[in-house]
Design a protein around this motif. Sequence first.
Motif, mmCIF file in Angstrom:
data_model
loop_
_atom_site.group_PDB
_atom_site.id
_atom_site.type_symbol
_atom_site.label_atom_id
_atom_site.label_comp_id
_atom_site.label_asym_id
_atom_site.label_seq_id
_atom_site.Cartn_x
_atom_site.Cartn_y
_atom_site.Cartn_z
ATOM 1 N N THR A 249 0.813 -1.207 0.000
ATOM 2 C CA THR A 249 0.000 0.000 0.000
ATOM 3 C C THR A 249 0.848 1.260 0.000
ATOM 4 N N CYS B 215 -3.335 6.294 -0.856
ATOM 5 C CA CYS B 215 -4.057 5.434 -1.800
ATOM 6 C C CYS B 215 -5.437 5.070 -1.254
ATOM 7 N N CYS C 10 -6.364 1.347 -1.688
ATOM 8 C CA CYS C 10 -5.753 0.432 -0.720
ATOM 9 C C CYS C 10 -6.707 0.184 0.453
ATOM 10 N N GLU D 98 0.195 -5.696 6.066
ATOM 11 C CA GLU D 98 0.274 -4.516 5.205
ATOM 12 C C GLU D 98 1.720 -4.061 5.102
ATOM 13 N N VAL E 160 0.054 0.613 -6.609
ATOM 14 C CA VAL E 160 -0.528 -0.050 -5.448
ATOM 15 C C VAL E 160 -2.035 0.210 -5.490
ATOM 16 N N PRO E 161 -2.815 -0.619 -4.881
ATOM 17 C CA PRO E 161 -2.451 -1.778 -4.098
ATOM 18 C C PRO E 161 -2.128 -2.983 -4.971
#
Length: 78
Positions: A9, A13, A16, A32, A54-55
């Motif tokens: 992540t 984001c 995420c 994570e 990401v993710p």
Amino acid sequence: MNKSATIYTSALCPVCGMVKSFLDSFEVPYKEVNVDMNPIAMLKLIGKTKKLSVPQTNINGKWISGFNPEKMFQVLND
């Protein structure tokens, strides 16, 4: 479901958070890895996924890019 996941992540984001919420709703434990200040983790992620975004979620060895609930549900039920 006896599954676990790793989510790569970034703090900024929003997608995420959607992945984490999805996994939480199915009570799937996850680790994570925030790549913001971890260039080594980011380089490893790029090496594994060939993606710069990401993710990126790994569920029992299967990579899922972005927020794809259909694919995540499928992998969780394999």
